[in-house]
Each structure stands twice: as structure tokens, then as C-alpha cells.
Design an enzyme around this catalytic site. Structure first.
Site, PDB file in Angstrom:
ATOM      1  N   HIS A  53       0.882  -1.163   0.000  1.00 56.04           N
ATOM      2  CA  HIS A  53       0.000   0.000   0.000  1.00 56.04           C
ATOM      3  C   HIS A  53       0.920   1.212   0.000  1.00 56.04           C
ATOM      4  O   HIS A  53       1.990   1.165   0.617  1.00 56.04           O
ATOM      5  CB  HIS A  53      -0.839   0.084   1.271  1.00 56.04           C
ATOM      6  CG  HIS A  53      -1.708  -1.106   1.542  1.00 56.04           C
ATOM      7  ND1 HIS A  53      -1.267  -2.194   2.240  1.00 56.04           N
ATOM      8  CD2 HIS A  53      -2.995  -1.359   1.233  1.00 56.04           C
ATOM      9  CE1 HIS A  53      -2.253  -3.075   2.345  1.00 56.04           C
ATOM     10  NE2 HIS A  53      -3.311  -2.600   1.743  1.00 56.04           N
ATOM     11  N   ASP A  56       2.474   1.846   3.310  1.00 51.83           N
ATOM     12  CA  ASP A  56       3.374   0.829   3.872  1.00 51.83           C
ATOM     13  C   ASP A  56       4.812   1.256   3.589  1.00 51.83           C
ATOM     14  O   ASP A  56       5.732   0.948   4.343  1.00 51.83           O
ATOM     15  CB  ASP A  56       3.198  -0.535   3.188  1.00 51.83           C
ATOM     16  CG  ASP A  56       1.843  -1.157   3.416  1.00 51.83           C
ATOM     17  OD1 ASP A  56       1.154  -0.751   4.356  1.00 51.83           O
ATOM     18  OD2 ASP A  56       1.479  -2.072   2.635  1.00 51.83           O
ATOM     19  N   MET A  87       2.560  -5.706  -7.826  1.00 51.97           N
ATOM     20  CA  MET A  87       1.241  -5.139  -7.498  1.00 51.97           C
ATOM     21  C   MET A  87       1.387  -3.995  -6.514  1.00 51.97           C
ATOM     22  O   MET A  87       2.265  -4.017  -5.650  1.00 51.97           O
ATOM     23  CB  MET A  87       0.368  -6.248  -6.898  1.00 51.97           C
ATOM     24  CG  MET A  87      -1.017  -5.855  -6.454  1.00 51.97           C
ATOM     25  SD  MET A  87      -1.136  -5.255  -4.753  1.00 51.97           S
ATOM     26  CE  MET A  87      -1.847  -6.663  -3.921  1.00 51.97           C
ATOM     27  N   GLU A 180     -11.002  -6.316  -4.940  1.00 46.08           N
ATOM     28  CA  GLU A 180     -10.930  -7.388  -3.933  1.00 46.08           C
ATOM     29  C   GLU A 180     -12.181  -7.370  -3.058  1.00 46.08           C
ATOM     30  O   GLU A 180     -12.334  -6.507  -2.202  1.00 46.08           O
ATOM     31  CB  GLU A 180      -9.678  -7.210  -3.070  1.00 46.08           C
ATOM     32  CG  GLU A 180      -9.560  -8.311  -2.022  1.00 46.08           C
ATOM     33  CD  GLU A 180      -8.293  -8.202  -1.183  1.00 46.08           C
ATOM     34  OE1 GLU A 180      -7.343  -7.514  -1.600  1.00 46.08           O
ATOM     35  OE2 GLU A 180      -8.271  -8.820  -0.102  1.00 46.08           O
ATOM     36  N   LYS A 182     -14.913  -8.429  -0.127  1.00 48.26           N
ATOM     37  CA  LYS A 182     -14.905  -8.943   1.245  1.00 48.26           C
ATOM     38  C   LYS A 182     -16.288  -8.656   1.831  1.00 48.26           C
ATOM     39  O   LYS A 182     -16.823  -7.571   1.611  1.00 48.26           O
ATOM     40  CB  LYS A 182     -13.814  -8.234   2.051  1.00 48.26           C
ATOM     41  CG  LYS A 182     -13.623  -8.779   3.451  1.00 48.26           C
ATOM     42  CD  LYS A 182     -12.415  -8.117   4.134  1.00 48.26           C
ATOM     43  CE  LYS A 182     -12.174  -8.726   5.501  1.00 48.26           C
ATOM     44  NZ  LYS A 182     -11.041  -8.100   6.213  1.00 48.26           N
ATOM     45  N   GLU A 216      -9.878 -13.324  -2.482  1.00 48.96           N
ATOM     46  CA  GLU A 216      -9.094 -13.804  -1.328  1.00 48.96           C
ATOM     47  C   GLU A 216      -9.812 -14.994  -0.694  1.00 48.96           C
ATOM     48  O   GLU A 216     -11.010 -14.932  -0.411  1.00 48.96           O
ATOM     49  CB  GLU A 216      -8.927 -12.680  -0.296  1.00 48.96           C
ATOM     50  CG  GLU A 216      -8.243 -13.194   0.974  1.00 48.96           C
ATOM     51  CD  GLU A 216      -7.806 -12.108   1.932  1.00 48.96           C
ATOM     52  OE1 GLU A 216      -7.226 -11.104   1.462  1.00 48.96           O
ATOM     53  OE2 GLU A 216      -8.023 -12.267   3.146  1.00 48.96           O
ATOM     54  N   HIS A 219     -11.889 -14.363   2.415  1.00 49.92           N
ATOM     55  CA  HIS A 219     -13.059 -13.495   2.273  1.00 49.92           C
ATOM     56  C   HIS A 219     -14.275 -14.269   1.791  1.00 49.92           C
ATOM     57  O   HIS A 219     -15.389 -14.057   2.275  1.00 49.92           O
ATOM     58  CB  HIS A 219     -12.750 -12.326   1.337  1.00 49.92           C
ATOM     59  CG  HIS A 219     -11.681 -11.427   1.890  1.00 49.92           C
ATOM     60  ND1 HIS A 219     -11.191 -10.353   1.210  1.00 49.92           N
ATOM     61  CD2 HIS A 219     -11.008 -11.456   3.068  1.00 49.92           C
ATOM     62  CE1 HIS A 219     -10.264  -9.741   1.946  1.00 49.92           C
ATOM     63  NE2 HIS A 219     -10.135 -10.403   3.068  1.00 49.92           N
ATOM     64  N   ASP A 244      -5.377 -13.623  -3.633  1.00 51.18           N
ATOM     65  CA  ASP A 244      -4.854 -13.522  -2.267  1.00 51.18           C
ATOM     66  C   ASP A 244      -5.061 -14.866  -1.586  1.00 51.18           C
ATOM     67  O   ASP A 244      -6.192 -15.266  -1.273  1.00 51.18           O
ATOM     68  CB  ASP A 244      -5.602 -12.431  -1.477  1.00 51.18           C
ATOM     69  CG  ASP A 244      -5.074 -11.027  -1.770  1.00 51.18           C
ATOM     70  OD1 ASP A 244      -4.211 -10.893  -2.665  1.00 51.18           O
ATOM     71  OD2 ASP A 244      -5.514 -10.080  -1.102  1.00 51.18           O
ATOM     72  N   ASP A 254     -11.888 -12.109  10.593  1.00 48.56           N
ATOM     73  CA  ASP A 254     -10.972 -12.163   9.449  1.00 48.56           C
ATOM     74  C   ASP A 254      -9.603 -12.656   9.932  1.00 48.56           C
ATOM     75  O   ASP A 254      -8.804 -11.890  10.450  1.00 48.56           O
ATOM     76  CB  ASP A 254     -10.879 -10.728   8.903  1.00 48.56           C
ATOM     77  CG  ASP A 254      -9.909 -10.585   7.776  1.00 48.56           C
ATOM     78  OD1 ASP A 254      -9.646 -11.579   7.080  1.00 48.56           O
ATOM     79  OD2 ASP A 254      -9.403  -9.466   7.589  1.00 48.56           O
ATOM     80  N   ASP A 256      -6.972 -14.393   8.305  1.00 49.10           N
ATOM     81  CA  ASP A 256      -5.747 -14.245   7.490  1.00 49.10           C
ATOM     82  C   ASP A 256      -4.649 -15.238   7.892  1.00 49.10           C
ATOM     83  O   ASP A 256      -3.476 -14.862   8.039  1.00 49.10           O
ATOM     84  CB  ASP A 256      -5.203 -12.804   7.566  1.00 49.10           C
ATOM     85  CG  ASP A 256      -6.061 -11.814   6.794  1.00 49.10           C
ATOM     86  OD1 ASP A 256      -6.831 -12.222   5.905  1.00 49.10           O
ATOM     87  OD2 ASP A 256      -5.972 -10.609   7.097  1.00 49.10           O
ATOM     88  N   ASP A 286      -1.707 -13.254   1.202  1.00 48.86           N
ATOM     89  CA  ASP A 286      -2.205 -12.136   2.008  1.00 48.86           C
ATOM     90  C   ASP A 286      -2.576 -12.688   3.380  1.00 48.86           C
ATOM     91  O   ASP A 286      -3.748 -12.833   3.709  1.00 48.86           O
ATOM     92  CB  ASP A 286      -3.402 -11.467   1.334  1.00 48.86           C
ATOM     93  CG  ASP A 286      -3.764 -10.168   2.036  1.00 48.86           C
ATOM     94  OD1 ASP A 286      -2.931  -9.694   2.839  1.00 48.86           O
ATOM     95  OD2 ASP A 286      -4.854  -9.633   1.812  1.00 48.86           O
TER      96      ASP A 286
HETATM   97  C1  GCO Z   1      -7.888  -7.573   4.458  1.00 53.19           C
HETATM   98  C2  GCO Z   1      -7.540  -7.408   2.996  1.00 53.19           C
HETATM   99  C3  GCO Z   1      -6.320  -6.597   2.754  1.00 53.19           C
HETATM  100  C4  GCO Z   1      -6.089  -6.298   1.299  1.00 53.19           C
HETATM  101  C5  GCO Z   1      -4.980  -5.317   1.153  1.00 53.19           C
HETATM  102  C6  GCO Z   1      -4.523  -5.121  -0.242  1.00 53.19           C
HETATM  103  O1  GCO Z   1      -8.785  -8.321   4.725  1.00 53.19           O
HETATM  104  O2  GCO Z   1      -7.260  -6.969   5.296  1.00 53.19           O
HETATM  105  O3  GCO Z   1      -7.384  -8.687   2.481  1.00 53.19           O
HETATM  106  O4  GCO Z   1      -5.212  -7.250   3.289  1.00 53.19           O
HETATM  107  O5  GCO Z   1      -5.814  -7.457   0.570  1.00 53.19           O
HETATM  108  O6  GCO Z   1      -5.395  -4.111   1.686  1.00 53.19           O
HETATM  109  O7  GCO Z   1      -5.510  -4.636  -1.005  1.00 53.19           O
HETATM  110 MN    MN Z   2      -6.497  -9.447   0.771  1.00 55.27          MN
HETATM  111 MN    MN Z   3      -8.174 -10.610   4.445  1.00 58.19          MN
END
Ligand code: GCO
Ligand code: MN
Ligand code: MN
Length: 387
Positions: A53, A56, A87, A180, A182, A216, A219, A244, A254, A256, A286
Site C-alpha cells: 500500500h 506501507d 502489485m 478485492e 470482502k 481472497e 473473504h 490472495d 478475518d 488471514d 495475504d
Molecule cells: C484484508 C484485505 C487486505 C487487502 C490489502 C490489499 O482483509 O485486510 O485482504 O489485506 O488485501 O489491503 O488490497
Molecule cells: Mn487481501
Molecule cells: Mn483478508
């Protein structure tokens, strides 16, 4: 044996391995590692790329001189460690200004700022040769529907993407945009909650060919959906621009998690799908390490994502070469050709007439079962390494 190569296109985000382990109930537990350290770590473990990002890499209040220094240091680290930037994306969720959304905020000043911030972030990504630009609308949603029109929100989101597609063309950046989806978190409900809804939305844009999806795993699983089915639909539409990879237990926050850490069979079918169709985009992880991990364990987490993918890829080759499995599949999909005169291919009134006249023996056709139990058990044994 499970050595990553550039051709595998494994990538991580600065925000993934760099995640310091804070959560809504607890402070960060790991020191923040700098973008330069992340690139070094990714080089060591054999990742191909790093994504970011805007903030970041460059803090939001950096001066032009600071920004230039950061860019030049980061370029050097990338070259030194043989890591690329495929990306880039915009942080449209962390700053208080985005408390009610970015492109879909009710406040036109916020909407304009979000577009300005994205143009600047696109400029930054282009500096590093990024060709995919991700739009994760984390704050694009509501807790109450009393105060925001879902129709206006959709229109504003569309206007923003149309504007940014034009900017992309005018600058000659050649980005492909990847939305993306979610379903929720951090908003109570997020607009465009699933891959299917994003695909429907893309068709309404001025430049639909420029825009695809970045599905993702976690998600779709948060929404209780089958991720492999989602990417199959995206692939079929020519819209699988990025992916992702991570993991998640259904019905939870969430999470991850590390790819393959929870749903082993689903991870296998994801890898199988990507490898079988010849997906050649980034395989982006991700995910982030458990909060209990220290930095050494974060490295194990990242290595684990890659190794799991490569193990599953090997299992895919075994599945495709397994004569018993393939014989079952041939049996399952057997076709004696007797129906091709009616279905498949183009409609004609003759076909329609002939099909209407054909009489089916329903009882005989229905009597045939499918050996899915047997096949599924074979897949299990293959995954467990006893085949
Ligand atoms: C989340 C998202 C993020 C995005 C990221 C890039 O659930 O936090 O997946 O991690 O993927 O902001 O676009
Ligand atoms: Mn993501
Ligand atoms: Mn996520």
C-alpha cells in the site's frame, strides 16, 4: 525439493510479513520491521515479489525529499535481493478521514481525497513497474443503512473507478485493476461482498476490460462460500487478475491464516484449479503469522505458505497421473455421444424440436450413482501421503 522459483510468482505484501501482531484487543507484539528488512527476508526465502500500500512504503506525511530517499533506498533493496513489485494498492482504510468510506463516503471531500490519494499511489507503484493495481474497499460499507444510499454508493464507486481508469490510460501506466471483495470487517457490511458481485459490477464500468478481481480465500470463506468455485467463475470471465491466498475458519473474524493451515482439501482444489488452467499471475500470500509468533517464527510462516503451495502442486501432479483416480473420473464424466445431436453447441429449431420429441428413460438414468465417496477417499489418501 520444494524450492520456490521466479516462475512460481510467489509474493507477499509489506503488510503481511511486516504485521506486528496487533489486534482490536491487544497491542502489537513484534517490532515493526522496515520495508528494507522485509525485502531482505523475502529474498532469503525465495519469494519473487513484494507488494505494498502507498503508506506501507511512504508515510502519509513524508516530505518530497523523504519520499525520494525512501524510493531510492527501496529500489536498491529490490535489486540487491532480486525481488520485484508486481502489485500496488492504496491504503484507503487506516486514516480517520476514511471512517465512513473512501470512494463511497457520503462526504464529497472524502471521495475526492480518496481519488487523489489513489492517483498518487498509482504513480508510486508505477515507479517500481507494478502492473496490477488492487482495490480493496475495506471501509466501503455501512453499519446502519439509515444514512447511506446503496445506489449512491455504487454510483460513486463506479465514478471513481471510471475516473482512475482514464488516469491509468492517460499516464500510460498499463495497470490492470483488480477489485478485492470482502463481506464484512472492518465495516459491518462491505459493498461488493463477493467475487460474484464484483464481477457483476465490473460489467457496468466504462472500461470493463481494464478491471478484474483479486479474490481472497478467507473473504469468500467468511461468507460461507466455496472459494474454488469463485475463482473458476472469475477465470471463465477472463477476470482472475490476481489472487490472495490465505486461510480461515468459517464463521470467524478475518483470520488471514497461513495458506493451507486450516482447510487442506480446499487449498488443494485451489492449487489444482490454478495449475490446471495455467494461471500465470502472482500467487500472493495475504496472510500474517499468529500473534504468538516472534520474528523468527514469522519467517517460518512465510516459508510455510510457499512450501504448502509447492507440496499441493506436487499432489496435483500426482492426482492427474493417478490411474485409479483418472479411471474414476473417466467413468464419472462418460459420454456415449448420443445427446450431442440435442445439446451443446448452438441452438437450432430442429434441435429443439428433436429434443422435445426424444423420450428419456428417467428411472434408468436416475439409477446410475456416482462413486464420489470412493474418489474423495482417494483424494484424502493422496493428501495424507499414503498413496
Ligand atoms: C484484508 C484485505 C487486505 C487487502 C490489502 C490489499 O482483509 O485486510 O485482504 O489485506 O488485501 O489491503 O488490497
Ligand atoms: Mn487481501
Ligand atoms: Mn483478508
Amino acid at each position: 525439493m520444494y524450492q520456490p522459483k521466479a516462475e512460481h510468482k510467489f509474493t507477499f505484501g509489506l503488510w503481511t510479513v511486516g504485521n506486528p501482531g496487533g489486534d482490536p484487543f491487544g497491542y502489537p507484539v513484534r517490532r515493526a520491521i522496515s520495508p528494507l528488512e522485509v525485502v531482505e527476508m523475502l529474498g532469503e526465502i525465495g519469494a519473487w515479489g513484494v507488494n505494498f500500500h502507498d503508506n506501507d512504503l511512504v508515510p502519509i506525511d513524508a516530505t518530497p525529499a523523504q519520499k525520494a530517499q525512501i524510493i531510492s533506498d527501496f529500489k536498491k533493496a529490490l535489486a540487491d535481493n532480486n525481488v520485484v513489485v508486481p502489485m500496488a494498492t492504496t491504503d484507503l482504510f487506516r486514516e480517520p478521514i476514511f471512517r465512513d468510506g473512501a470512494f463511497t463516503s457520503n462526504d464529497p471531500k472524502v471521495r475526492a481525497f480518496a481519488i487523489q490519494k489513489t492517483m498518487n499511489a498509482m504513480d508510486l507503484g508505477a515507479e517500481f513497474g507494478a502492473k496490477t493495481y488492487v482495490f480493496w474497499g475495506g471501509r466501503e460499507g455501512t453499519e446502519t443503512d439509515a444514512g447511506k444510499s446503496a445506489l449512491d454508493a455504487g454510483k460513486w464507486f463506479r465514478d471513481a473507478l471510471n475516473f482512475l481508469c482514464e488516469y491509468n490510460m492517460e499516464q500510460g501506466y498499463g495497470y490492470r485493476f483488480a477489485l478485492e471483495p470482502k463481506p464484512n470487517e472492518p465495516r459491518g457490511d462491505i459493498y461488493l461482498p463477493t467475487v460474484g458481485s464484483a464481477l457483476g459490477f465490473i460489467a457496468t464500468l466504462d472500461h470493463p476490460e481494464m478491471v478484474g478481481v483479486n479474490p481472497e480465500v478467507a473473504h469468500e470463506q467468511m461468507a460461507g462460500l466455496n472459494f474454488m468455485h469463485a475463482i473458476a467463475q472469475a477465470w471463465d470471465a477472463g477476470k482472475l487478475f490476481h489472487i490472495d491466498l490465505n486461510d480461515q475458519r468459517g464463521g470467524r473474524y478475518d483470520q488471514d491464516f497461513r495458506f493451507g493451515s486450516e482447510s487442506i482439501k480446499q487449498a488443494f482444489y485451489i492449487v489444482k484449479f490454478l495449475e490446471d488452467v495455467g494461471y500465470d499471475g502472482s500467487r500472493h500470500f495475504d496472510a500474517h503469522a499468529y500473534r504468538s509468533s516472534d520474528l523468527a517464527d514469522v519467517k517460518e510462516f512465510a516459508k510455510g505458505c510457499i512450501k504448502t503451495y509447492l507440496i499441493l502442486k506436487e499432489k496435483v501432479a500426482k492426482f492427474n497421473a493417478d490411474s485409479e483416480i483418472q479411471a474414476l473420473l473417466a467413468q464419472i464424466t462418460a459420454d456415449d455421444g448420443s445427446m450431442t445431436q440435442y445439446i451443446g453447441g448452438k441452438y437450432s429449431s430442429e434441435k429443439a424440436k428433436a429434443l422435445k420429441a426424444h423420450s428419456f428413460n428417467r428411472a434408468e438414468i436416475a439409477a446410475k450413482g456416482q462413486p464420489y465417496e470412493k474418489l474423495d477417499q482417494l483424494v484424502f489418501e493422496l493428501l495424507m501421503g499414503v498413496r
